[in-house]
Design an enzyme around this catalytic site. Sequence first.
Site, PDB file in Angstrom:
ATOM      1  N   ARG A  90      52.535  36.955 -19.719  1.00  0.00           N
ATOM      2  CA  ARG A  90      53.486  38.059 -19.254  1.00  0.00           C
ATOM      3  C   ARG A  90      54.020  38.234 -17.872  1.00  0.00           C
ATOM      4  O   ARG A  90      53.068  37.690 -16.820  1.00  0.00           O
ATOM      5  CB  ARG A  90      52.998  39.428 -19.677  1.00  0.00           C
ATOM      6  CG  ARG A  90      52.928  39.857 -21.148  1.00  0.00           C
ATOM      7  CD  ARG A  90      52.609  41.321 -21.307  1.00  0.00           C
ATOM      8  NE  ARG A  90      51.357  41.660 -20.720  1.00  0.00           N
ATOM      9  CZ  ARG A  90      51.263  42.166 -19.365  1.00  0.00           C
ATOM     10  NH1 ARG A  90      52.351  42.653 -18.939  1.00  0.00           N
ATOM     11  NH2 ARG A  90      50.277  42.562 -18.806  1.00  0.00           N
ATOM     12  N   LYS A 123      55.188  43.443 -26.373  1.00  0.00           N
ATOM     13  CA  LYS A 123      54.745  44.383 -25.616  1.00  0.00           C
ATOM     14  C   LYS A 123      55.808  45.404 -25.133  1.00  0.00           C
ATOM     15  O   LYS A 123      55.380  46.527 -24.783  1.00  0.00           O
ATOM     16  CB  LYS A 123      54.094  43.552 -24.419  1.00  0.00           C
ATOM     17  CG  LYS A 123      52.876  42.803 -24.729  1.00  0.00           C
ATOM     18  CD  LYS A 123      51.689  43.898 -25.278  1.00  0.00           C
ATOM     19  CE  LYS A 123      50.284  43.297 -25.367  1.00  0.00           C
ATOM     20  NZ  LYS A 123      49.441  44.176 -26.085  1.00  0.00           N
ATOM     21  N   HIS A 129      46.031  50.652 -27.059  1.00  0.00           N
ATOM     22  CA  HIS A 129      45.799  49.171 -27.044  1.00  0.00           C
ATOM     23  C   HIS A 129      44.484  49.016 -27.711  1.00  0.00           C
ATOM     24  O   HIS A 129      43.324  48.881 -27.039  1.00  0.00           O
ATOM     25  CB  HIS A 129      45.892  48.903 -25.503  1.00  0.00           C
ATOM     26  CG  HIS A 129      46.097  47.454 -25.614  1.00  0.00           C
ATOM     27  ND1 HIS A 129      45.436  46.747 -24.275  1.00  0.00           N
ATOM     28  CD2 HIS A 129      46.450  46.209 -26.064  1.00  0.00           C
ATOM     29  CE1 HIS A 129      45.699  45.452 -24.639  1.00  0.00           C
ATOM     30  NE2 HIS A 129      46.177  45.171 -25.682  1.00  0.00           N
ATOM     31  N   SER A 179      41.851  41.879 -22.738  1.00  0.00           N
ATOM     32  CA  SER A 179      41.770  40.433 -23.053  1.00  0.00           C
ATOM     33  C   SER A 179      40.152  39.839 -22.781  1.00  0.00           C
ATOM     34  O   SER A 179      39.659  40.024 -21.692  1.00  0.00           O
ATOM     35  CB  SER A 179      42.783  39.826 -22.476  1.00  0.00           C
ATOM     36  OG  SER A 179      43.023  38.357 -22.910  1.00  0.00           O
ATOM     37  N   LYS A 211      38.126  42.104 -28.755  1.00  0.00           N
ATOM     38  CA  LYS A 211      39.059  42.990 -29.598  1.00  0.00           C
ATOM     39  C   LYS A 211      39.345  42.461 -31.029  1.00  0.00           C
ATOM     40  O   LYS A 211      39.395  43.186 -31.936  1.00  0.00           O
ATOM     41  CB  LYS A 211      39.924  43.934 -28.807  1.00  0.00           C
ATOM     42  CG  LYS A 211      41.027  44.553 -29.238  1.00  0.00           C
ATOM     43  CD  LYS A 211      41.735  45.429 -28.307  1.00  0.00           C
ATOM     44  CE  LYS A 211      42.483  44.381 -27.413  1.00  0.00           C
ATOM     45  NZ  LYS A 211      43.725  44.022 -27.798  1.00  0.00           N
ATOM     46  N   THR A 212      39.968  41.284 -30.727  1.00  0.00           N
ATOM     47  CA  THR A 212      40.552  40.614 -32.088  1.00  0.00           C
ATOM     48  C   THR A 212      39.300  40.194 -32.890  1.00  0.00           C
ATOM     49  O   THR A 212      39.192  40.369 -34.182  1.00  0.00           O
ATOM     50  CB  THR A 212      41.240  39.412 -31.685  1.00  0.00           C
ATOM     51  OG1 THR A 212      42.534  40.193 -31.126  1.00  0.00           O
ATOM     52  CG2 THR A 212      41.860  38.853 -32.796  1.00  0.00           C
ATOM     53  N   ASP A 249      45.537  45.153 -32.299  1.00  0.00           N
ATOM     54  CA  ASP A 249      46.119  45.063 -30.836  1.00  0.00           C
ATOM     55  C   ASP A 249      46.838  46.494 -30.552  1.00  0.00           C
ATOM     56  O   ASP A 249      46.289  47.017 -29.418  1.00  0.00           O
ATOM     57  CB  ASP A 249      47.047  43.946 -30.465  1.00  0.00           C
ATOM     58  CG  ASP A 249      47.384  43.814 -29.010  1.00  0.00           C
ATOM     59  OD1 ASP A 249      46.202  43.913 -28.306  1.00  0.00           O
ATOM     60  OD2 ASP A 249      48.535  43.719 -28.648  1.00  0.00           O
ATOM     61  N   ARG A 304      47.983  30.837 -27.471  1.00  0.00           N
ATOM     62  CA  ARG A 304      48.003  32.083 -28.553  1.00  0.00           C
ATOM     63  C   ARG A 304      48.526  31.562 -29.865  1.00  0.00           C
ATOM     64  O   ARG A 304      49.013  30.729 -30.285  1.00  0.00           O
ATOM     65  CB  ARG A 304      49.117  32.992 -27.871  1.00  0.00           C
ATOM     66  CG  ARG A 304      48.608  33.889 -26.803  1.00  0.00           C
ATOM     67  CD  ARG A 304      47.827  34.957 -27.048  1.00  0.00           C
ATOM     68  NE  ARG A 304      47.393  35.751 -25.934  1.00  0.00           N
ATOM     69  CZ  ARG A 304      46.794  37.058 -25.856  1.00  0.00           C
ATOM     70  NH1 ARG A 304      46.638  37.385 -27.069  1.00  0.00           N
ATOM     71  NH2 ARG A 304      46.161  37.399 -24.954  1.00  0.00           N
TER      72      ARG A 304
END
Length: 539
Positions: free
Chosen positions: A58, A200, A219, A237, A241-242, A256, A322
């Site tokens: 980003r 996003k 988030h 990140s 989390k994933t 997410d 990604r």
Amino acid sequence: MTERKPRTGLDAQGIETRADIHWNLLTEPLVEQAVARGEGKLAAGGPLVVSTGKHTGRSAQDKFIVRDAKTEEPIWWGKTNKGMTPEHFAALKADFLAAVKDRDTLFVQDLYGGSQPEHRVRVRVINELAWHNLFIRTMLVRPKAEELAGFDPEYTIIDLPSFKADPERHGCRSETVIAVSLTDKLILIGGTAYAGEMKKSVFGLLNYLLPEQGIMPMHCSANIGPDGGTAVFFGLSGTGKTTLSADASRTLIGDDEHGWSDTAVFNFEGGCYAKMIRLSEDAEPEIYATTRRFGTVLENVVMDEDTRVLDLDDNSLAENTRGAYPIDFIPNASDDNMGPVPSNVVMLTADAFGVLPPIAKLTPDQAMYHFLSGYTAKVAGTEIGVTEPEATFSTCFGAPFMPRHPSVYGNLLKERIAKGGVQCWLLNTGWTGGKFGVGSRMPIKATRALLNAALDGSLNAAEFRTDPNFGFKVPVAVPGVDPTILDPRQTWDDKEAYDAQAAKLVDLFNENFAQFAEHVDEGVRQAAPSAPKAPATSA
């Protein structure tokens, strides 16, 4: 190609174009278009491999919100939420519409942001690239065919990577721009091929809209246990989390972005966007399997041009490689992207200083404190110039996407935790036995054992001690976990070095939280850490 045209065309929105418009194409024709147009190539197993060019993440410094009568008061203006004048946006919009008018081909998707019908927003996305259209179709919630027929967009995203902004004319910083007008209900993205900007932008939009309805935007990842209880996982990140949400024994709601309403936790999206760099088939089999499937979009992943075999360890194009894939590629995903309100909230951190315990139990005040802090740590080597562990504080575990003041989200979280009697945990997936470069990464087996004990309720029966630095409760013994690892000070060979490092981290927390102190009540202020007067021992 089968196209599904809505009743509201671009002309009804005041958007003129001579382009050949492809409406709501499915995955297969979008992949065909992307390959035929030279936008990407198919790898072994069928995923589409694309490059995002120089923008491999980003462009946070190039994002703006139009500052007008509608947004002046509710937006938390500052370093994260930067203003653009209505006049500059008007010039940018005119130039975007001129660029759209001259395109030969456009791809349009009509999608939902949000899986709970009464709380979703209708979003139209206009792309010049077929693979971007495939990406956003994968990531957002796809309407049924009968819903598309009557689709009227509420918000529109125009995404033109080839567009070059003019800082003087458009009031932006560079040729790259992400401009959000909540008054015009329009988001303009130009000068970047990084597709994550689109998803996003929808997240930021929902983070603005939902608090007015009393809904907590998060988030986080979320899943459901065998007992029917929902767990949400906040984390920046690299904290897991994933990975931790894609557990074969639990039902995945999403990885997410979610909302917490009075009746449900609901995914904002219909897809997952996972980091691919150094992905391990042994550690993350469900996610790894998506890299071998048609319908997955892989960004900046290196591929052998002859064999089409992927090299997930190669970061020559980007560290932030990604993969975007439909959520139903995960075998145990929820059918409707929703679950009951949470019974557990888990805040993830990767503490590269080796100070925090692998798990801690939080009170509602402590949960709000750590939610507003949003702590993790970068490690040496992940970014140019980072040679020592570096603390990162991203409020609400997602500062770049939170347009309102953090206290709005913090208070919503605290209210919902108290209302539902939710158990809150801080889970450290970072380093033990010393800081990064000295100690070692927290064993994934220990992390999963502690997490499972927290989620199944058995950890509540453990004996706890009070951490001398942070004041939260830490278990003394947990079946299947080496008790030494539960007390980080005991894992360090040099105990005085641990104390010094802990004192530094406490200071960093307190310095960061000073910006929120006047916006929270005394209980939350009292949840702040403090350095102990003398080294404590496990009890």
